[in-house]
Design a protein around this motif. Structure first.
Motif, PDB file in Angstrom:
ATOM      1  N   SER A  90       0.851  -1.191   0.000  1.00  0.00           N
ATOM      2  CA  SER A  90       0.000   0.000   0.000  1.00  0.00           C
ATOM      3  C   SER A  90       0.888   1.242   0.000  1.00  0.00           C
ATOM      4  N   SER A  91       0.495   2.246  -0.759  1.00  0.00           N
ATOM      5  CA  SER A  91       1.296   3.476  -0.825  1.00  0.00           C
ATOM      6  C   SER A  91       0.930   4.477   0.259  1.00  0.00           C
ATOM      7  N   PHE A  92      -0.274   4.377   0.806  1.00  0.00           N
ATOM      8  CA  PHE A  92      -0.800   5.351   1.761  1.00  0.00           C
ATOM      9  C   PHE A  92      -0.697   6.780   1.231  1.00  0.00           C
ATOM     10  N   ALA A  93      -0.932   6.927  -0.073  1.00  0.00           N
ATOM     11  CA  ALA A  93      -0.889   8.260  -0.678  1.00  0.00           C
ATOM     12  C   ALA A  93      -1.990   9.162  -0.135  1.00  0.00           C
ATOM     13  N   PHE A  94      -3.151   8.587   0.182  1.00  0.00           N
ATOM     14  CA  PHE A  94      -4.210   9.426   0.747  1.00  0.00           C
ATOM     15  C   PHE A  94      -3.749  10.052   2.053  1.00  0.00           C
ATOM     16  N   GLN A  95      -3.137   9.252   2.911  1.00  0.00           N
ATOM     17  CA  GLN A  95      -2.644   9.791   4.183  1.00  0.00           C
ATOM     18  C   GLN A  95      -1.607  10.880   3.936  1.00  0.00           C
ATOM     19  N   SER A  96      -0.771  10.699   2.918  1.00  0.00           N
ATOM     20  CA  SER A  96       0.249  11.695   2.610  1.00  0.00           C
ATOM     21  C   SER A  96      -0.386  12.998   2.135  1.00  0.00           C
ATOM     22  N   ALA A  97      -1.437  12.894   1.324  1.00  0.00           N
ATOM     23  CA  ALA A  97      -2.124  14.104   0.863  1.00  0.00           C
ATOM     24  C   ALA A  97      -2.815  14.812   2.020  1.00  0.00           C
ATOM     25  N   SER A  98      -3.449  14.050   2.892  1.00  0.00           N
ATOM     26  CA  SER A  98      -4.113  14.637   4.052  1.00  0.00           C
ATOM     27  C   SER A  98      -3.108  15.323   4.966  1.00  0.00           C
ATOM     28  N   GLN A  99      -1.974  14.664   5.204  1.00  0.00           N
ATOM     29  CA  GLN A  99      -0.922  15.271   6.018  1.00  0.00           C
ATOM     30  C   GLN A  99      -0.390  16.543   5.369  1.00  0.00           C
ATOM     31  N   ALA A 100      -0.296  16.557   4.058  1.00  0.00           N
ATOM     32  CA  ALA A 100       0.226  17.733   3.365  1.00  0.00           C
ATOM     33  C   ALA A 100      -0.675  18.938   3.591  1.00  0.00           C
ATOM     34  N   LEU A 101      -1.985  18.756   3.471  1.00  0.00           N
ATOM     35  CA  LEU A 101      -2.901  19.884   3.678  1.00  0.00           C
ATOM     36  C   LEU A 101      -2.820  20.400   5.105  1.00  0.00           C
ATOM     37  N   ARG A 102      -2.731  19.510   6.064  1.00  0.00           N
ATOM     38  CA  ARG A 102      -2.617  19.941   7.466  1.00  0.00           C
ATOM     39  C   ARG A 102      -1.279  20.602   7.729  1.00  0.00           C
ATOM     40  N   SER A 103      -0.223  20.059   7.166  1.00  0.00           N
ATOM     41  CA  SER A 103       1.107  20.631   7.354  1.00  0.00           C
ATOM     42  C   SER A 103       1.192  22.035   6.773  1.00  0.00           C
ATOM     43  N   LEU A 104       0.607  22.233   5.603  1.00  0.00           N
ATOM     44  CA  LEU A 104       0.656  23.546   4.969  1.00  0.00           C
ATOM     45  C   LEU A 104      -0.124  24.582   5.758  1.00  0.00           C
ATOM     46  N   SER A 105      -1.203  24.149   6.415  1.00  0.00           N
ATOM     47  CA  SER A 105      -1.952  25.047   7.286  1.00  0.00           C
ATOM     48  C   SER A 105      -1.063  25.567   8.410  1.00  0.00           C
ATOM     49  N   ALA A 106      -0.291  24.671   9.018  1.00  0.00           N
ATOM     50  CA  ALA A 106       0.606  25.082  10.096  1.00  0.00           C
ATOM     51  C   ALA A 106       1.793  25.877   9.567  1.00  0.00           C
ATOM     52  N   PHE A 107       2.330  25.469   8.421  1.00  0.00           N
ATOM     53  CA  PHE A 107       3.465  26.186   7.839  1.00  0.00           C
ATOM     54  C   PHE A 107       3.092  27.636   7.560  1.00  0.00           C
ATOM     55  N   ARG A 108       1.896  27.860   7.077  1.00  0.00           N
ATOM     56  CA  ARG A 108       1.438  29.212   6.776  1.00  0.00           C
ATOM     57  C   ARG A 108       1.516  30.100   8.025  1.00  0.00           C
ATOM     58  N   LEU A 109       1.191  29.530   9.174  1.00  0.00           N
ATOM     59  CA  LEU A 109       1.221  30.294  10.415  1.00  0.00           C
ATOM     60  C   LEU A 109       2.652  30.592  10.850  1.00  0.00           C
ATOM     61  N   VAL A 110       3.553  29.651  10.627  1.00  0.00           N
ATOM     62  CA  VAL A 110       4.966  29.914  10.918  1.00  0.00           C
ATOM     63  C   VAL A 110       5.444  31.126  10.129  1.00  0.00           C
ATOM     64  N   LEU A 111       5.141  31.133   8.854  1.00  0.00           N
ATOM     65  CA  LEU A 111       5.579  32.224   7.988  1.00  0.00           C
ATOM     66  C   LEU A 111       4.909  33.542   8.376  1.00  0.00           C
ATOM     67  N   ALA A 112       3.650  33.480   8.797  1.00  0.00           N
ATOM     68  CA  ALA A 112       2.951  34.691   9.215  1.00  0.00           C
ATOM     69  C   ALA A 112       3.634  35.330  10.413  1.00  0.00           C
ATOM     70  N   CYS A 113       4.120  34.521  11.352  1.00  0.00           N
ATOM     71  CA  CYS A 113       4.824  35.075  12.504  1.00  0.00           C
ATOM     72  C   CYS A 113       6.084  35.825  12.068  1.00  0.00           C
ATOM     73  N   GLU A 114       6.819  35.245  11.125  1.00  0.00           N
ATOM     74  CA  GLU A 114       8.034  35.914  10.668  1.00  0.00           C
ATOM     75  C   GLU A 114       7.723  37.229   9.980  1.00  0.00           C
ATOM     76  N   VAL A 115       6.714  37.264   9.126  1.00  0.00           N
ATOM     77  CA  VAL A 115       6.453  38.493   8.385  1.00  0.00           C
ATOM     78  C   VAL A 115       5.985  39.607   9.318  1.00  0.00           C
ATOM     79  N   VAL A 116       5.236  39.268  10.372  1.00  0.00           N
ATOM     80  CA  VAL A 116       4.833  40.299  11.332  1.00  0.00           C
ATOM     81  C   VAL A 116       6.063  40.927  11.966  1.00  0.00           C
ATOM     82  N   ALA A 117       7.016  40.105  12.384  1.00  0.00           N
ATOM     83  CA  ALA A 117       8.226  40.632  13.012  1.00  0.00           C
ATOM     84  C   ALA A 117       9.076  41.411  12.020  1.00  0.00           C
ATOM     85  N   ALA A 118       9.213  40.899  10.796  1.00  0.00           N
ATOM     86  CA  ALA A 118      10.025  41.591   9.800  1.00  0.00           C
ATOM     87  C   ALA A 118       9.437  42.958   9.462  1.00  0.00           C
ATOM     88  N   VAL A 119       8.130  43.024   9.288  1.00  0.00           N
ATOM     89  CA  VAL A 119       7.460  44.287   8.973  1.00  0.00           C
ATOM     90  C   VAL A 119       7.625  45.276  10.125  1.00  0.00           C
TER      91      VAL A 119
END
Length: 509
Positions: free
Chosen positions: A407-436
């Motif tokens: 089994s490739s578990f590609a569905f789990q990988s896609a689901s993890q990707a969407l959740r990971s990107l949600s959190a990554f976006r917040l990491v980047l938002a913290c940096e841009v607030v400080a940089a600005v």
């Protein structure tokens, strides 16, 4: 928001941008005559084949029941039994955009001409997409060898046995031929659709990351020679070269000389660490271009133009999603390292030795905390990115009495990707607030030029309804930059870094 121009499906040219337009923005869908002709030919071939030979899933059982022959008297109910037995998904219901992504991908794949499904199935999927209704699909059931439960639930909804969600303008129930059931569910359309949404988010965030890194670079008077073309010609990995070129384009001629002979890795090694994430996204896009337009049903029904005697059914394993699952795993892991650099740069922005400002970019009375808490929040979100970076493809399942032993578990990988990107976006938002904030406190107006450059050419694309560079003129310095980036960093998860608090942290002490 509904876009007026239709996405035309032909089974050969669907892209991730098309999937996003249909799934998120409810663009209308139309079917190309060439795709419809392939669909019709494949269906007619399937009808001729089943009277001449045994065809898996049409005249036989499925999985370990592949040797069980279905009598001709039982054909009428065979497909319905298959859908009912496989509609066994578990957990919560998937969000509308993910189900719509599945629907448009599956509809396009049918037009590739290998499924042997009757045209009425395509007509019903088209009507559902254009009326903004969708089937209820449970979260769990796929292991990377076909989204069987999700598509079986979809099939029963098309038949009228399950309720539609969304719009009340639902398609009329259809009837299925005995072979239509397996032909419909033999696909990874849900996983592929979710991966397309993830790729789009990653593509935007990877571009935004360069803009945010450039703002931080200006706030700490970084050394631009680390991005010099001659450095990267000596070790020309494609992503690394592209990131260095983008940083040169965004920064231009820095307004101040470099403060150090060498910067920390968050700046100096940015192309070498962010580059692999760019390459991973490029490779994922290549895999998706194949998957969106794949005729990968098992069996593959081929209608030969030389005549009915040349029809063929090929039994195969093209439904296995190893390529997609491993491409998604690689993307998540590489973006984790990009996220590490974001928190590293954030640490320099709160440090007086780098900015020349007060600790934590504080203003007002002594002891003010400024943006101190952003480091905690960013690292908390990054911990989620780290947890989700574990490859889903390291798992395995042996099912159907040992007949399907990988089994490739590609569905789990896609689901993890969407959740990971949600959190990554917040990491980047913290940096841009400080940089600005750092740029504003330093009276540095270079940040606006960086973000304006980020929205031009190869830069960040504004999402519909969230304003690109023309949506709001720059208001000077880093604050204008925050307004421009806010849509990219918050649009997919509204309220997570809400507009008011995003701006307030950039302005307030």
């Amino acid at each position: 928001m509904v876009e007026a121009s239709p996405v035309v499906l032909d089974g050969q040219s669907l892209s991730a941008d098309d999937v996003v337009r249909v799934a998120r923005y409810h663009s209308p869908v139309a079917l190309h005559a060439d795709g419809l002709a392939r669909l019709e030919a494949s269906w007619r071939a399937s009808q001729r084949l089943v009277v001449r030979r045994q065809v898996y899933g049409r005249t036989t059982g499925v999985g370990a029941n592949r040797d069980q022959i279905v009598s001709t008297e039982g054909w009428a109910e065979h497909g319905l039994r298959l859908l009912r037995s496989h509609a066994g998904g578990l957990g919560g219901m998937l969000p509308e955009e993910q189900v719509r992504a599945m629907m448009v991908v599956r509809l396009n794949q049918l037009l590739a001409g290998g499924a042997g499904v009757r045209p009425a199935v395509a007509d019903a999927l088209l009507a559902a997409l254009n009326s903004s209704c969708y089937p209820g699909v449970h979260e769990y059931g796929a292991i990377g060898t076909g989204d069987l439960t999700a598509l079986a639930e979809t099939g029963l909804t098309l038949l009228g046995e399950r309720y539609w969600l969304g719009s009340t303008q639902t398609p009329d129930p259809i009837e299925l031929d005995s072979g239509d059931a397996l032909a419909l569910i033999s696909s990874n359309a849900l996983t592929i659709g979710m991966a397309g949404l993830a790729w789009k988010d990653a593509h935007q965030l990877l571009k935004a990351t360069s803009v945010v890194a450039a703002l931080s670079f200006l706030a700490v008077d970084g050394a631009v020679e680390a991005y010099d073309e001659r450095v990267h010609q000596g070790r020309p990995h494609p992503g690394q070269v592209a990131v260095a070129a983008e940083m040169r384009r965004l920064i231009g001629d820095p307004p101040r000389p470099a403060a150090r002979i060498q910067d920390p890795f968050g700046y100096r090694c940015f192309p070498q660490i962010h580059g692999p994430a760019v390459d991973a996204a490029t490779d994922l896009a290549r895999v998706l271009d194949v998957e969106f337009n794949a005729a990968a049903e098992n069996p593959l029904i081929v209608a030969d133009h030389f005549g009915p005697s040349d029809d063929a059914a090929y039994h195969h394993g093209a439904f296995h999603s190893a390529y997609l699952g491993q491409a998604l795993d690689r993307l998540r892991l590489s973006m984790l390292h990009t996220g590490h650099l974001s928190t590293a740069r954030l640490a320099t922005l709160v440090e007086p030795n780098f900015t020349g400002l007060r600790p934590f970019l504080a203003e007002g009375v002594r002891g003010s905390s400024g943006v101190m808490i952003l480091e905690y929040s960013a690292n908390s979100a990054l911990a989620e990115v780290r947890t989700l970076a574990e490859p889903a493809s390291i798992g395995n399942a042996v099912v159907s009495r040992g007949q399907e032993e990988n089994s490739s578990f590609a569905f789990q990988s896609a689901s993890q990707a969407l959740r990971s990107l949600s959190a990554f976006r917040l990491v980047l938002a913290c940096e841009v607030v400080a940089a600005v904030r750092a740029l504003r406190l330093r009276g540095d107006h270079a940040g606006h030029a960086v973000v304006a450059g980020g929205f031009r050419g190869r830069g960040v694309e504004a999402e519909p309804g969230h304003g690109g560079p023309a949506a709001e003129p720059g208001r000077g310095g880093g604050f204008g930059a925050a307004r421009r980036l806010r849509g990219v960093l918050t649009s997919r998860w509204p309220g997570r870094v809400g507009g008011c608090q995003f701006e307030a942290r950039a302005k307030a002490g």
